[in-house]
Scaffold this motif. Structure first.
Motif, short mmCIF file in Angstrom:
data_model
loop_
_atom_site.label_atom_id
_atom_site.label_comp_id
_atom_site.label_asym_id
_atom_site.label_seq_id
_atom_site.Cartn_x
_atom_site.Cartn_y
_atom_site.Cartn_z
N ILE A 74 0.85 -1.19 0.00
CA ILE A 74 0.00 0.00 0.00
C ILE A 74 0.88 1.23 0.00
O ILE A 74 1.82 1.34 0.80
N GLU A 75 0.60 2.16 -0.91
CA GLU A 75 1.36 3.40 -0.98
C GLU A 75 0.40 4.58 -0.96
O GLU A 75 -0.78 4.45 -1.26
N THR A 76 0.91 5.74 -0.60
CA THR A 76 0.13 6.98 -0.67
C THR A 76 0.41 7.64 -2.01
O THR A 76 1.57 7.83 -2.39
N VAL A 77 -0.65 7.96 -2.75
CA VAL A 77 -0.50 8.54 -4.07
C VAL A 77 -1.32 9.83 -4.18
O VAL A 77 -2.25 10.06 -3.41
N SER A 78 -0.98 10.64 -5.15
CA SER A 78 -1.75 11.85 -5.45
C SER A 78 -2.37 11.70 -6.83
O SER A 78 -1.68 11.37 -7.79
N LEU A 79 -3.65 11.94 -6.91
CA LEU A 79 -4.37 11.85 -8.18
C LEU A 79 -4.70 13.25 -8.68
O LEU A 79 -5.15 14.10 -7.90
N PRO A 80 -4.51 13.50 -9.97
CA PRO A 80 -4.85 14.82 -10.52
C PRO A 80 -6.36 14.99 -10.62
O PRO A 80 -7.13 14.03 -10.53
N ASP A 81 -6.80 16.20 -10.79
CA ASP A 81 -8.22 16.45 -10.99
C ASP A 81 -8.69 15.76 -12.28
O ASP A 81 -7.95 15.70 -13.27
N PRO A 82 -9.90 15.24 -12.28
CA PRO A 82 -10.42 14.59 -13.49
C PRO A 82 -10.59 15.59 -14.63
O PRO A 82 -10.88 16.77 -14.40
N THR A 83 -10.39 15.13 -15.84
CA THR A 83 -10.57 15.96 -17.03
C THR A 83 -11.47 15.24 -18.02
O THR A 83 -11.66 14.02 -17.95
N GLY A 84 -12.03 16.01 -18.95
CA GLY A 84 -12.85 15.40 -20.00
C GLY A 84 -13.97 14.54 -19.46
O GLY A 84 -14.83 15.00 -18.71
N ASN A 85 -13.93 13.25 -19.82
CA ASN A 85 -14.98 12.31 -19.43
C ASN A 85 -14.63 11.53 -18.16
O ASN A 85 -15.31 10.55 -17.81
N GLN A 86 -13.59 11.98 -17.45
CA GLN A 86 -13.19 11.30 -16.22
C GLN A 86 -14.02 11.75 -15.03
O GLN A 86 -14.50 12.89 -14.98
N VAL A 87 -14.14 10.83 -14.06
CA VAL A 87 -14.71 11.18 -12.75
C VAL A 87 -13.77 10.66 -11.67
O VAL A 87 -13.06 9.67 -11.87
N LEU A 88 -13.74 11.36 -10.55
CA LEU A 88 -12.97 10.92 -9.39
C LEU A 88 -13.94 10.26 -8.41
O LEU A 88 -14.90 10.89 -7.96
N VAL A 89 -13.68 8.98 -8.12
CA VAL A 89 -14.58 8.20 -7.26
C VAL A 89 -13.91 7.92 -5.93
O VAL A 89 -12.79 7.41 -5.89
N LYS A 90 -14.58 8.29 -4.84
CA LYS A 90 -14.13 7.88 -3.52
C LYS A 90 -14.63 6.46 -3.30
O LYS A 90 -15.82 6.22 -3.12
N MET A 91 -13.70 5.50 -3.37
CA MET A 91 -14.07 4.09 -3.37
C MET A 91 -14.54 3.65 -1.98
O MET A 91 -13.90 3.94 -0.98
N GLU A 92 -15.63 2.91 -1.97
CA GLU A 92 -16.20 2.43 -0.72
C GLU A 92 -16.18 0.92 -0.60
O GLU A 92 -16.19 0.38 0.51
N ALA A 93 -16.16 0.20 -1.72
CA ALA A 93 -16.18 -1.26 -1.69
C ALA A 93 -15.65 -1.82 -3.00
O ALA A 93 -15.97 -1.30 -4.08
N ALA A 94 -14.84 -2.88 -2.92
CA ALA A 94 -14.30 -3.52 -4.11
C ALA A 94 -14.13 -5.01 -3.83
O ALA A 94 -13.49 -5.38 -2.84
N PRO A 95 -14.68 -5.89 -4.65
CA PRO A 95 -14.57 -7.32 -4.41
C PRO A 95 -13.21 -7.87 -4.84
O PRO A 95 -12.54 -7.28 -5.71
N ILE A 96 -12.83 -8.99 -4.26
CA ILE A 96 -11.66 -9.72 -4.74
C ILE A 96 -12.18 -10.87 -5.58
O ILE A 96 -12.68 -11.87 -5.05
N ASN A 97 -12.12 -10.71 -6.90
CA ASN A 97 -12.58 -11.72 -7.84
C ASN A 97 -11.43 -12.64 -8.25
O ASN A 97 -10.26 -12.25 -8.16
N PRO A 98 -11.74 -13.85 -8.72
CA PRO A 98 -10.67 -14.71 -9.24
C PRO A 98 -9.82 -14.01 -10.29
O PRO A 98 -8.61 -14.25 -10.37
N SER A 99 -10.44 -13.15 -11.10
CA SER A 99 -9.69 -12.45 -12.14
C SER A 99 -8.69 -11.45 -11.57
O SER A 99 -7.76 -11.03 -12.26
#
Length: 370
Positions: free
Chosen positions: A22-47
């Motif tokens: 785990i690292e601390t990173v900085s994300l730029p502001d979204p541009t164009g068709n991008q959105v910045l999502v504050k992630m709340e849940a993510a599954p661990i899939n076989p893929s």
């Protein structure tokens, strides 16, 4: 203004050293068709596991807070030469709230909404995602929407693929999986025949409760007889297999051929002409796929991946599939989780050992802010 948060990265060095941290990173502001999502849940899939742990020796790995270091044995390491030295993000899909948006109308329309997304780096506190690939969740929670893409769209993809090929029945070799349960519900709703292969009596009971009519236990002494009877009843000469290695596909082809031969009116030393097709869509078994020359001459084995299918299916089909998922998130496409872990907890020996086993009904959910 840049947004700072935690993110997981996985790096495989040329000597076979796998570092996930785990690292601390900085994300730029979204541009164009991008959105910045504050992630709340993510599954661990076989893929996700191939890039997260792969064939690494996790039993003898070195674990520390927010990090593990393991060795990937040869020849698995040699087979991963293309990623040597690359620091890669992980986490195919997840859900969270859009907190910033680019200047496109599509992006701005999502501002403040909870969405499911497929950013490829979902094991993060913040992600930049393409607004066109985000699914607004409405009143659904992040947990309900976290697995709204990979398994639902894959299960629907199987049925769509079968219909495109003129098939009205499917064979699935890991029927009791989370995806398999979705497929059972879809086939029941759409009137598609389905033959489920499972390994335990409890899994037979589970699928029967969901309305499955053909569930075959590979542990039974008369498994092949049951499998042939189910294929004969449904006409399922078209199947999907996430195991990959070993003899699972071979067994399915043999059963299909036995049924086809039993329907022949004249003997042929070449076997049946019945078309038989299997798709491998995962590698739960990373060993070689074993096949034997006993299926006649009308069989085909192919790979199947979700994104290439979606690209070939066309926008109208994909939009219809996505709407169906959104409308049935808590029913047909519901996912259930055994455990919830934060980013640091998902890298502990206890958690890695458990979710890497990929046991039926024991899916993990990553909650980055817990």
């Amino acid at each position: 203004m840049a947004t700072t948060g935690k993110q997981l990265f996985t790096t495989l060095d040329a000597d076979g050293t796998l570092t996930v941290a785990i690292e601390t990173v900085s994300l730029p502001d979204p541009t164009g068709n991008q959105v910045l999502v504050k992630m709340e849940a993510a599954p661990i899939n076989p893929s996700d596991l191939a890039i997260l742990v792969g064939a690494a020796d996790m039993e003898n790995a070195s674990y520390s807070p927010g990090k593990f270091v393991a060795k990937v044995p040869e020849p698995a390491n040699a087979g991963s030469k293309a990623r040597h030295g690359l620091k890669l993000p992980a986490g195919n899909e997840g859900a969270g709230t859009v907190v910033a948006a680019g200047d496109s109308d599509t992006a701005k329309a999502l501002l403040g909404q909870r969405v499911s997304c497929v950013p490829g780096n979902a094991y993060s506190q913040y992600c930049l995602a393409d607004a066109a690939m985000c699914l607004p969740l409405g009143d659904h929670s992040a947990e309900e929407g976290a697995s709204a893409f990979v398994n639902p769209m894959t299960a629907l993809g199987f049925v769509e693929n079968a219909k495109m090929d003129g098939q009205d029945a499917i064979l699935h070799t890991v029927g009791a999986s989370n995806l398999g349960q979705m497929l059972t519900r879809i086939c029941k709703e759409d009137g598609i025949g389905l033959v489920n292969i499972v390994r335990k009596d409890s899994q037979v009971d589970l699928l029967k409760e969901l309305g499955a009519t053909h569930v075959v236990n590979s542990s039974d002494s008369d498994f092949m007889r049951q499998l042939c009877a189910a294929i004969d009843d449904t006409g399922a000469f078209y199947g999907f297999d996430p195991v990959g290695g070993g003899q699972t596909v071979d067994t399915a082809f043999k059963a299909m051929e036995q049924v086809a031969v039993s329907r022949m009116t004249e003997y042929s030393r070449y076997g049946s002409t019945q078309p038989k097709r299997m798709f491998i869509y995962g590698r739960l078994d990373t060993g070689p796929t074993t096949l034997s020359p006993s299926y006649g001459f009308g069989w085909t084995l192919s790979g199947w991946l979700l994104f290439p299918f979606l690209q070939s299916a066309g926008q109208d089909t994909v939009s219809r599939m996505r709407k169906r998922v959104r409308d049935n998130l808590t029913t047909t496409f519901a996912s259930h989780y055994k455990s919830r872990v934060n980013l640091e907890e998902m890298l502990t020996k206890e958690a890695v050992t458990d979710y890497r086993a990929m046991k039926t009904g024991e899916k993990y959910l990553v909650t980055p802010w817990s």
